[in-house]
Structure formats: structure tokens, C-alpha cells
Motif scaffolding. Structure first.
Motif, short mmCIF file in Angstrom:
data_model
loop_
_atom_site.label_atom_id
_atom_site.label_comp_id
_atom_site.label_asym_id
_atom_site.label_seq_id
_atom_site.Cartn_x
_atom_site.Cartn_y
_atom_site.Cartn_z
N ALA A 43 0.86 -1.37 -0.03
CA ALA A 43 0.03 0.14 0.12
C ALA A 43 1.34 1.27 -0.04
N LYS B 299 2.49 1.64 -3.13
CA LYS B 299 1.30 2.66 -4.90
C LYS B 299 0.70 3.58 -4.31
N GLU C 30 -5.69 2.66 -0.50
CA GLU C 30 -4.56 1.90 -1.19
C GLU C 30 -4.59 0.61 -0.60
N LEU C 31 -4.23 1.31 0.73
CA LEU C 31 -4.83 -0.12 2.27
C LEU C 31 -5.88 -0.88 1.94
#
Ligand code: BT5
Length: 324
Positions: free
Chosen positions: A154, A157, A244-245
């Protein structure tokens, strides 16, 4: 909850801004607000016959601004925000049972930030993202070990989204130009074969200057600002990171699927193909990292030709880690 509003200066700014823009009569009251904004880091200019204009906003993690920018469903929807705290992970563990999944604890500074194995984590005021997220995956605890990789993927990203290239050093380091820019510390509570919670702590060195990094860390630690020669607006990075996470976590939470995470860690690995030193139980062995397998373990071929999947312990990349 009272604690969520504990950083008085930071939290009241957004409301003040609105008050200023809607206020027609500039009187002594508004000057008071303007001064508070300036003290908090806003640049405010007087505009003749109009009032005041905010010309720059501070790089502070202001709750209302984060809230307004979030794109997540549950991560970061319950936030504890501190100006200064010992460790966001320690605080997150205190609230993890009672509070909902996705609860975020963050701080402008940590006075006793933690790394793995009782190490210290440098967390200077206003220069980084120091945060912990409470997760409650409904999976077999045996499948929990790759969770740090999820955080790493994450972060990778989120950095990419703001135009920063990095690499992932298995299992929990983010590297730029050979030095560590972020780390992950996951702490979990498992009882009767059930995961009560996982606290995922993430530290990212965002706008640290060279002088913020003590001599003993200079050979292995860096910041995005140092490497990219530009300041990063921490809110943008934080909002990206939480988004993202959450995306990567949902697959993991529901069915333990970590394949997208493994793919990201493989493709952007600072470990695969490198000579590594594996330290387990006080013993050291040298080998070469071949791959990261589907369980998130790193496959190491030792000098005697024997190949082993390493799921815990220390895997240091020779030449990358300053202490080797
Ligand atoms: C880690 O440990 O990389 C986990 C770091 C997790 C920090 C976050 S911040 C929010 C949350 N709350 C906490 O209290 N912790 C988490 P490890 O792999 O053990 O790396 C620690 C080592 O990295 C130290 O022994 C130092 O050598 C080095 N180090 C310390 N501070 C650093 C920094 N800010 N940047 C880069 N390296 C650092």
C-alpha cells in the motif's frame, strides 16, 4: 470522543477558515481569527476592500481536511489525532478492542516511536506520517504472517500515485535509492485461535531534512524530500495510502487472498536476486533471495545449495542495510 479533538489548534482551523470567508464585517474579532490562523501556519494576506485571503496552508494533518478528502469506506473513518504521543501503535492497541475496524491513530510527533524487536523509530514533529490502523481480519491466525507485506504494498502504491518511485525490502521496509524511507510494525492480539485485532503501524519519512536524521542513521535512512528534492503535502500522501490500504486489505480480510500484494512486492522488490544475511535464533547464514512465494515468504538459497522459505526473522540485504 473528546480525544479526537485534542489538538485544539489543528482542529479548529477549518471552521475558522469558513467563518473568515463568510464574514462581511471585518472587525476586531476577525483579526483574532487571522492571528490564530497565522500562528497555526497559514499565510493570510489582507486584501484591500475585500478582507483577507489565505495564500498558503500549512502542511499539518488537519482532521477536517483529511475527513473531507478521504475516499475510503472504513479505514480512517474513526480518527484519533495527537499532536505528540509516545507511540501511535501503543495507543491503537489500547482502543483496538472497543473501537471499530479501520480506526486510525495518528500523531504529528512520536516521542517513543517503536520499530520491530524493541528498536526505536525516529518520528520528528510535523515531518512524517506516523500512524496506526486497527484491522480485524476474520481469517485463520496462521494466515496472518504476510500482513506487513500488505502495508508495504500500500505504501509503494501510494508513493507511486504521487510520483515517487520506491522499492520494497522484504518484509517491512520501503527503500528509495538504497535507503529506508518507511517501515511497518504490525502487532496482533490472538486469543483462542481468533484474531482480536491487528494494529498496523506505518512510519513514512516525508519532509525530513538531512539535519533531522541523526548521524548513526544517515547511512541507512532518508526521506522523500531528501531524495526527491521537493516537499510533499502529507495529507495527499495519507489519503492515498489509506485508499490503497483499504483496497488491498479487503481481499485479504474476506478470503485471506494476498496475491495482489505478493505481486506488487515481487515486481518492486529490493530483495529478490540479492545476497542476503538471514539471522535466526542468534545464528547467521548467507544466501541469495530467489523469490517471494505465494504465502509471502522469501525463498532463500543458502551457500550449500539448500533452498528454504523464510517467514520470519531477519533477512538483511547485503550492501543495502547500512550496518552490513
Ligand atoms: C520498522 O522497524 O521499520 C517499523 C517502523 C514502524 C514505525 C511506525 S510509526 C507509527 C507506528 N507507531 C510506532 O510506534 N511505530 C509505528 P525495524 O525494521 O525494526 O526498523 C527499525 C530500525 O530502523 C531502527 O533500529 C533504526 O536503525 C532505523 N530507523 C529508526 N527510525 C527510522 C526512520 N525514521 N527512518 C528510517 N530508519 C529508521
Amino acid at each position: 470522543m473528546e480525544e479526537k479533538k485534542n489538538t485544539l489548534n489543528l482542529n479548529r482551523n477549518s471552521t475558522l477558515k469558513e467563518e473568515i470567508s463568510t464574514e462581511q464585517n471585518i472587525d476586531i474579532g476577525i483579526l483574532k481569527y487571522v492571528n490564530i490562523l497565522k500562528e497555526t501556519g497559514y499565510s493570510v494576506d489582507a486584501v484591500p476592500e475585500k478582507g483577507f485571503e489565505i495564500t498558503s496552508i500549512p502542511d499539518k494533518l488537519i482532521l477536517e481536511e483529511i475527513d473531507g478528502a478521504l475516499t475510503t469506506k472504513f479505514i480512517g473513518r474513526n480518527i484519533y489525532h495527537y499532536y505528540s504521543i509516545e507511540s501511535t501503535n501503543s495507543r491503537a492497541k489500547e482502543v483496538a478492542i472497543e473501537d471499530e475496524e479501520g480506526t486510525l491513530v495518528m500523531a504529528e510527533e512520536q516521542t517513543a516511536g517503536k520499530g520491530r524487536l524493541d528498536r526505536k523509530w525516529l518520528s520528528p514533529l510535523g515531518k512524517g506520517i506516523w500512524m496506526s490502523v486497527v484491522l480485524k481480519p476474520n481469517i485463520n491466525p496462521m494466515k496472518l504472517s504476510p500482513i506487513a507485506l500488505l502495508g508495504a504494498a500500500a505504501i509503494y502504491k501510494a508513493l507511486k500515485n504521487i510520483g515517487v518511485d520506491s522499492q520494497i525490502k522484504w518484509p517491512n521496509d520501503i527503500i528509495i535509492n538504497g535507503k529506508k524511507v518507511a517501515g511497518i510494525l504490525t502487532e496482533s492480539n490472538v486469543e483462542l485461535n481468533m484474531i482480536k485485532y491487528v494494529v498496523m503501524g506505518i512510519g513514512i519519512n516525508v519532509n525530513l531534512e538531512p539535519e533531522d536524521i541523526p548521524e548513526e542513521l544517515k547511512s541507512k535512512a532518508t526521506s522523500i524530500k531528501i531524495e526527491e528534492n521537493r516537499s510533499i503535502y502529507r495529507r495527499d500522501l495519507l489519503v492515498n495510502l489509506l485508499d490503497e490500504l483499504e483496497k488491498l486489505y479487503l481481499d485479504f480480510k474476506v478470503n485471506g487472498d494476498i496475491s495482489a500484494v505478493i505481486e506488487i512486492c515481487r515486481e518492486n522488490s529490493a530483495t529478490i536476486g540479492k545476497k542476503v544475511k538471514v539471522t535466526r535464533g542468534g545464528r547467521e547464514k548467507i544466501g541469495t533471495a530467489l523469490d517471494i512465494n505465494e504465502n509471502g515468504e522469501v525463498m532463500v538459497e543458502f551457500t550449500d545449495g539448500h533452498v528454504e522459505a523464510i517467514f520470519s526473522g531477519e533477512v538483511a540485504v547485503i550492501g543495502l542495510d547500512g550496518y552490513i
